[in-house]
Design a protein around this motif. Structure first.
Motif, PDB file in Angstrom:
ATOM      1  N   ALA A 127      75.806  45.532  11.238  1.00  0.00           N
ATOM      2  CA  ALA A 127      75.619  46.749  12.033  1.00  0.00           C
ATOM      3  C   ALA A 127      75.460  46.416  13.515  1.00  0.00           C
ATOM      4  O   ALA A 127      75.986  47.120  14.392  1.00  0.00           O
ATOM      5  CB  ALA A 127      74.409  47.522  11.518  1.00  0.00           C
ATOM      6  N   ALA A 128      74.723  45.324  13.810  1.00  0.00           N
ATOM      7  CA  ALA A 128      74.550  44.924  15.211  1.00  0.00           C
ATOM      8  C   ALA A 128      75.883  44.490  15.820  1.00  0.00           C
ATOM      9  O   ALA A 128      76.183  44.788  16.987  1.00  0.00           O
ATOM     10  CB  ALA A 128      73.525  43.795  15.295  1.00  0.00           C
ATOM     11  N   ARG A 129      76.707  43.772  15.066  1.00  0.00           N
ATOM     12  CA  ARG A 129      78.020  43.365  15.576  1.00  0.00           C
ATOM     13  C   ARG A 129      78.892  44.595  15.882  1.00  0.00           C
ATOM     14  O   ARG A 129      79.616  44.634  16.889  1.00  0.00           O
ATOM     15  CB  ARG A 129      78.720  42.465  14.555  1.00  0.00           C
ATOM     16  N   ALA A 130      78.839  45.582  14.997  1.00  0.00           N
ATOM     17  CA  ALA A 130      79.623  46.795  15.242  1.00  0.00           C
ATOM     18  C   ALA A 130      79.185  47.484  16.529  1.00  0.00           C
ATOM     19  O   ALA A 130      80.018  48.009  17.298  1.00  0.00           O
ATOM     20  CB  ALA A 130      79.499  47.739  14.051  1.00  0.00           C
ATOM     21  N   LEU A 131      77.874  47.491  16.776  1.00  0.00           N
ATOM     22  CA  LEU A 131      77.362  48.102  17.999  1.00  0.00           C
ATOM     23  C   LEU A 131      77.854  47.352  19.237  1.00  0.00           C
ATOM     24  O   LEU A 131      78.304  47.960  20.221  1.00  0.00           O
ATOM     25  CB  LEU A 131      75.830  48.121  17.948  1.00  0.00           C
ATOM     26  N   VAL A 132      77.778  46.015  19.196  1.00  0.00           N
ATOM     27  CA  VAL A 132      78.229  45.204  20.333  1.00  0.00           C
ATOM     28  C   VAL A 132      79.728  45.376  20.545  1.00  0.00           C
ATOM     29  O   VAL A 132      80.212  45.512  21.682  1.00  0.00           O
ATOM     30  CB  VAL A 132      77.870  43.727  20.099  1.00  0.00           C
ATOM     31  N   ARG A 133      80.497  45.383  19.494  1.00  0.00           N
ATOM     32  CA  ARG A 133      81.945  45.532  19.609  1.00  0.00           C
ATOM     33  C   ARG A 133      82.296  46.886  20.257  1.00  0.00           C
ATOM     34  O   ARG A 133      83.210  46.983  21.092  1.00  0.00           O
ATOM     35  CB  ARG A 133      82.592  45.416  18.229  1.00  0.00           C
ATOM     36  N   ALA A 136      79.880  37.064  22.183  1.00  0.00           N
ATOM     37  CA  ALA A 136      78.890  38.114  21.951  1.00  0.00           C
ATOM     38  C   ALA A 136      78.615  38.321  20.465  1.00  0.00           C
ATOM     39  O   ALA A 136      77.456  38.440  20.041  1.00  0.00           O
ATOM     40  CB  ALA A 136      79.367  39.423  22.590  1.00  0.00           C
ATOM     41  N   LEU A 137      79.658  38.364  19.645  1.00  0.00           N
ATOM     42  CA  LEU A 137      79.461  38.558  18.201  1.00  0.00           C
ATOM     43  C   LEU A 137      78.754  37.365  17.578  1.00  0.00           C
ATOM     44  O   LEU A 137      77.901  37.522  16.690  1.00  0.00           O
ATOM     45  CB  LEU A 137      80.814  38.791  17.523  1.00  0.00           C
ATOM     46  N   LEU A 138      79.109  36.154  18.007  1.00  0.00           N
ATOM     47  CA  LEU A 138      78.477  34.956  17.462  1.00  0.00           C
ATOM     48  C   LEU A 138      76.983  34.953  17.729  1.00  0.00           C
ATOM     49  O   LEU A 138      76.160  34.745  16.819  1.00  0.00           O
ATOM     50  CB  LEU A 138      79.135  33.709  18.055  1.00  0.00           C
ATOM     51  N   LEU A 139      76.587  35.175  18.999  1.00  0.00           N
ATOM     52  CA  LEU A 139      75.174  35.111  19.351  1.00  0.00           C
ATOM     53  C   LEU A 139      74.400  36.288  18.760  1.00  0.00           C
ATOM     54  O   LEU A 139      73.246  36.137  18.349  1.00  0.00           O
ATOM     55  CB  LEU A 139      75.031  35.086  20.872  1.00  0.00           C
ATOM     56  N   THR A 140      75.012  37.450  18.714  1.00  0.00           N
ATOM     57  CA  THR A 140      74.342  38.602  18.083  1.00  0.00           C
ATOM     58  C   THR A 140      74.077  38.334  16.606  1.00  0.00           C
ATOM     59  O   THR A 140      72.995  38.635  16.081  1.00  0.00           O
ATOM     60  CB  THR A 140      75.204  39.865  18.242  1.00  0.00           C
ATOM     61  N   ALA A 182      76.077  46.852  28.959  1.00  0.00           N
ATOM     62  CA  ALA A 182      77.271  46.263  29.568  1.00  0.00           C
ATOM     63  C   ALA A 182      77.513  46.898  30.933  1.00  0.00           C
ATOM     64  O   ALA A 182      77.279  48.103  31.128  1.00  0.00           O
ATOM     65  CB  ALA A 182      78.484  46.468  28.667  1.00  0.00           C
ATOM     66  N   ASP A 183      77.957  46.070  31.873  1.00  0.00           N
ATOM     67  CA  ASP A 183      78.336  46.547  33.195  1.00  0.00           C
ATOM     68  C   ASP A 183      79.587  45.812  33.619  1.00  0.00           C
ATOM     69  O   ASP A 183      80.162  45.034  32.851  1.00  0.00           O
ATOM     70  CB  ASP A 183      77.187  46.373  34.190  1.00  0.00           C
ATOM     71  N   SER A 184      79.980  46.009  34.850  1.00  0.00           N
ATOM     72  CA  SER A 184      81.220  45.384  35.329  1.00  0.00           C
ATOM     73  C   SER A 184      81.114  43.870  35.393  1.00  0.00           C
ATOM     74  O   SER A 184      82.123  43.160  35.370  1.00  0.00           O
ATOM     75  CB  SER A 184      81.579  45.935  36.719  1.00  0.00           C
ATOM     76  N   GLY A 185      79.895  43.351  35.419  1.00  0.00           N
ATOM     77  CA  GLY A 185      79.737  41.904  35.531  1.00  0.00           C
ATOM     78  C   GLY A 185      79.525  41.180  34.223  1.00  0.00           C
ATOM     79  O   GLY A 185      79.590  39.940  34.177  1.00  0.00           O
ATOM     80  N   GLY A 186      79.234  41.877  33.118  1.00  0.00           N
ATOM     81  CA  GLY A 186      79.015  41.191  31.857  1.00  0.00           C
ATOM     82  C   GLY A 186      78.233  42.017  30.856  1.00  0.00           C
ATOM     83  O   GLY A 186      78.140  43.252  30.969  1.00  0.00           O
ATOM     84  N   LEU A 187      77.613  41.295  29.902  1.00  0.00           N
ATOM     85  CA  LEU A 187      76.940  41.941  28.766  1.00  0.00           C
ATOM     86  C   LEU A 187      75.569  41.326  28.562  1.00  0.00           C
ATOM     87  O   LEU A 187      75.400  40.100  28.649  1.00  0.00           O
ATOM     88  CB  LEU A 187      77.762  41.771  27.483  1.00  0.00           C
ATOM     89  N   THR A 188      74.575  42.180  28.269  1.00  0.00           N
ATOM     90  CA  THR A 188      73.229  41.710  27.932  1.00  0.00           C
ATOM     91  C   THR A 188      72.840  42.318  26.585  1.00  0.00           C
ATOM     92  O   THR A 188      72.957  43.539  26.382  1.00  0.00           O
ATOM     93  CB  THR A 188      72.208  42.127  28.993  1.00  0.00           C
ATOM     94  N   VAL A 189      72.363  41.455  25.677  1.00  0.00           N
ATOM     95  CA  VAL A 189      71.921  41.896  24.349  1.00  0.00           C
ATOM     96  C   VAL A 189      70.489  41.429  24.149  1.00  0.00           C
ATOM     97  O   VAL A 189      70.172  40.248  24.386  1.00  0.00           O
ATOM     98  CB  VAL A 189      72.822  41.348  23.232  1.00  0.00           C
ATOM     99  N   THR A 190      69.622  42.340  23.727  1.00  0.00           N
ATOM    100  CA  THR A 190      68.223  42.011  23.459  1.00  0.00           C
ATOM    101  C   THR A 190      67.900  42.368  22.011  1.00  0.00           C
ATOM    102  O   THR A 190      68.184  43.491  21.571  1.00  0.00           O
ATOM    103  CB  THR A 190      67.282  42.785  24.400  1.00  0.00           C
TER     104      THR A 190
END
Length: 688
Positions: free
Chosen positions: A31-37, A52-56, A77-85
């Motif tokens: 479910a978390a991977r689907a959200l990140v994707r 992103a999927l690997l670390l998530t 996510a923004d124009s410069g990248g992605l942050t996942v907590t």
């Protein structure tokens, strides 16, 4: 890449933020991977998808397995990248790494020692760190977007990691390969998916670390020893130091993963990570096989119980027990019973190899402090499982039923295989069921002995031999030989020189009916012996039964037989609720004679008409109970008319032949066992 205390993003109007709370469930990483994707697709950051999927996957999986609480997932996510907590709500610290500029080689080694999940985060993330909240704690990572001029952050170049193994270059892993390694799983629809899955997992691991060869060995604890589950590449070269990682599986499983790989910072952590992934599926295999075995054991115990319950013979039951145990639960089995002096006696035994049986018997008969006999006595006395050593290794289980110690069940193990806890539990269950079956068989044997003794006491041992009179009787009790019937017959001498023929039927079966039968028989003998007239005998007997108030009644046929005119026999017949006897003429023809009366034990007063009958030479009176006439074949009864018709062709035969033929005819009328006792008594005028 570095570890920091809190996430930092560039901010802007084009931010994409998602927050969701997920349960501590095995489906949470997906479910978390689907959200990140989804967020990456909206922000047009597809180039960060693999990392992103690997670390998530790694962070959510670790949180589910170790925290076991709900998880808050925040994706920004923004124009410069992605942050996942990833935030959990469990108490306790989070493993931290040194923050700041690192020496690549030294820090990777430290990461490997502290945790393989954080190693992946530290390797692929642009930045990462820990987050502490009043209600929980978590880990975040940041993946910065890179343009075409800047190098990808998917690898870290270091001389310490650039090693050559068998012509293959072992670089740091990339996100796509790591994702494939971590997310691979067995085919759920294959009959045996493990070999193909393990082979693929081992090949991917070896390619990632540049190993020349590798092997996965597994011992399932089934007596076959360690087996090669998968192999990759060539055999290890002499002098090579192999990388060995044990598999984290529960007993009886045991195994290891072995790689012929050059030392590198990533070889051992990735090998351990692959071993953990493999161990998870091996545990599933162990549990699945355990469920199958337990289901098979339950089926076996049900079948064993059914077989043991079918036998009520003591010797047959004890002979059946070793046949159930060998070879499924042991190489050999021996059943010892305890006699009245407490000594053990070998009752039955079996061995998978029949040629070894004589040796087994010799070992079982040996005496001494270290002999199997001594261990068996210990098991019987202590009522506990006792191991057996020596040439016939195994263990002994006491046979206990209803608190009584009956003996022991000794079982020998198969070569190269020790009994696992499930097998021991099954054997103990078999011992309990076997002991109960033996005890039931013994109780049945005792009931049969008592019933036979009691039945014999209610019937005359032999009929008298009287000149000119032929007596013959047949008796078939119902309920097998362990039940006492209520039908009886007797021939008693009278004081005036005549003979009294008695045929009776007490209602019901069992001990209570037998008690009434004995009472009726004894009262008739006493009163008739005192010379009382037969009508008075019946009246006094009726009074006795009514006063007794047992609720059981009795039907009787009394016939006083003595010499008549010439060669005739005079018969004075009294019927108290009993069926009329058949008069079989010596010259042919059969008819019912007598007049019915009142059964005894029901009413205060009775009526018993007297019928006087003369028997010419060759004539015969045939008495019987309702077990003959009420013999059933479906809804059809044998009936009185069929009895008369069956007796008619027997004119001229002796009394014993007629009684035997009628018994056989009644029994053969139906294939079912008799539902009621059958008694037939024939009285014939044997005058020449």
């Amino acid at each position: 890449m570095s570890a920091e205390a809190g996430p930092a993003t560039s901010g802007g109007a084009d931010e994409h933020v998602r927050r969701v709370r997920l349960p501590a469930d095995r489906r949470t990483p997906a479910a978390a991977r689907a959200l990140v994707r989804s967020v990456l697709g909206e922000a047009d950051l597809d180039e960060l998808l693999d990392e992103a999927l690997l670390l998530t996957t790694e962070l959510t999986t670790n949180a589910v397995e170790h925290a076991r609480t709900e998880l808050d997932i925040e994706v920004e996510a923004d124009s410069g990248g992605l942050t996942v907590t990833v935030i959990d709500f469990a108490a306790g610290p989070v493993d931290e790494l040194v923050v700041g500029v690192r020496n690549v080689t030294a820090d990777i080694t430290e990461v490997a020692e502290r945790g393989r999940g954080l190693l992946l985060v530290d390797h692929f993330a642009s930045r990462w760190g820990t987050t502490y909240l009043p209600t929980g704690k978590g880990i975040w990572f940041r993946l910065d977007r890179h343009d075409d001029e800047s190098p990808a952050l998917a690898t870290v170049e270091s001389p310490a990691m650039d090693t050559t193994v068998g012509g293959a270059e072992a670089d740091s892993p990339n996100a796509a390969a790591m994702s494939e390694l971590m997310q691979t799983s067995p085919d759920p629809y294959a009959d045996d998916p493990l070999p193909e899955f393990v082979t693929g997992l081992l090949a991917r691991l070896a390619e990632m670390v540049g190993a020349a060869g590798g092997v996965v060995r597994l011992d399932r604890g089934d007596g076959q020893g360690s087996q090669v589950l998968a192999r990759y590449g060539r055999h290890p070269r002499e002098g090579n130091e192999l990388l060995r990682v044990p598999l984290a599986v529960h007993r009886p499983y045991a195994g290891e993963l072995e790689l012929d790989a050059a030392p590198s910072a990533y070889a051992r952590p990735l090998a351990v990570l692959a071993a953990e992934r493999l161990s998870l599926h091996l545990e599933n295999d162990r549990l699945r096989r355990a469920d199958v075995r337990r289901s098979a054991w339950l089926t076996f115990l049900a079948e064993a119980s059914e077989l043991l319950a079918q036998s009520l013979d003591v010797e047959l039951t004890m002979a059946l027990i070793p046949q159930l145990v060998v070879p499924r639960l042991g190489q050999w089995c021996a059943v010892h019973t305890t006699d009245e002096w407490g000594r053990l006696r070998l009752a039955a035994s079996s061995h998978a190899d029949e040629s070894v049986l004589p040796q087994l018997h010799r070992v079982l008969q040996e005496t001494g402090p270290d002999s199997i006999q001594a261990r068996l006595r210990e098991a019987s006395r202590s009522a506990a499982q006792v191991p057996l050593s020596g040439p016939m290794e195994g263990f002994a289980v006491p046979l206990i039923a209803r608190g009584q110690r009956l003996g022991t069940l000794a079982v020998g193990r198969h070569q190269g295989h020790r009994h696992d806890p499930d097998e021991v539990s099954v054997l103990e269950d078999v011992a309990r069921r076997a002991a109960l079956a033996i005890e039931n068989a013994r109780i049945h044997a005792e009931r049969r002995r008592v019933a036979q003794t009691l039945q014999q006491s209610l019937l005359p041992p032999v009929l008298p031999v009287v000149e000119g009179i032929g007596f013959a009787a047949e008796y078939v009790p119902t309920g097998g030989d362990a039940e006492v019937g209520g039908d009886f017959y007797d021939v008693v001498p009278l004081p005036d020189g005549r003979w009294l023929v008695v045929v009776g039927d007490v209602s019901g079966k069992g001990v209570q009916a037998a008690a009434v039968t004995g009472l009726v028989r004894d009262v008739i003998r006493v009163l008739a012996g005192d010379g009382k007239p037969l009508p008075e005998v019946l009246v006094r007997l009726n009074e006795t039964l009514v006063e007794r108030g047992s609720g059981r009644y009795c039907t009787l046929a009394l016939a006083a037989v003595g010499p008549g005119e010439g060669d005739q026999l005079d018969v004075s017949l009294h019927l108290a609720g009993h069926d009329r006897p058949v008069l079989l003429h010596g010259g042919g023809g059969a008819a019912f004679v007598g007049t019915g009366g009142t059964a005894l034990g029901l009413l205060d007063s009775i009526t018993t008409p007297t019928a006087e009958i003369s028997l010419d030479p060759g004539d015969m009176l045939i008495f019987y109970t309702d077990g003959v006439t009420e013999r059933r074949r479906g809804r059809e009864l044998f009936g009185t008319e069929r009895l008369r018709a069956s007796a008619a062709p027997l004119a001229g035969y002796s009394a014993d032949v007629v009684a035997a033929r009628l018994r056989a005819t009644a029994i053969g009328f139906s294939t079912e066992a008799p539902r009621d006792d059958i008694a037939i008594l024939a009285l014939r005028n044997d005058a020449l």
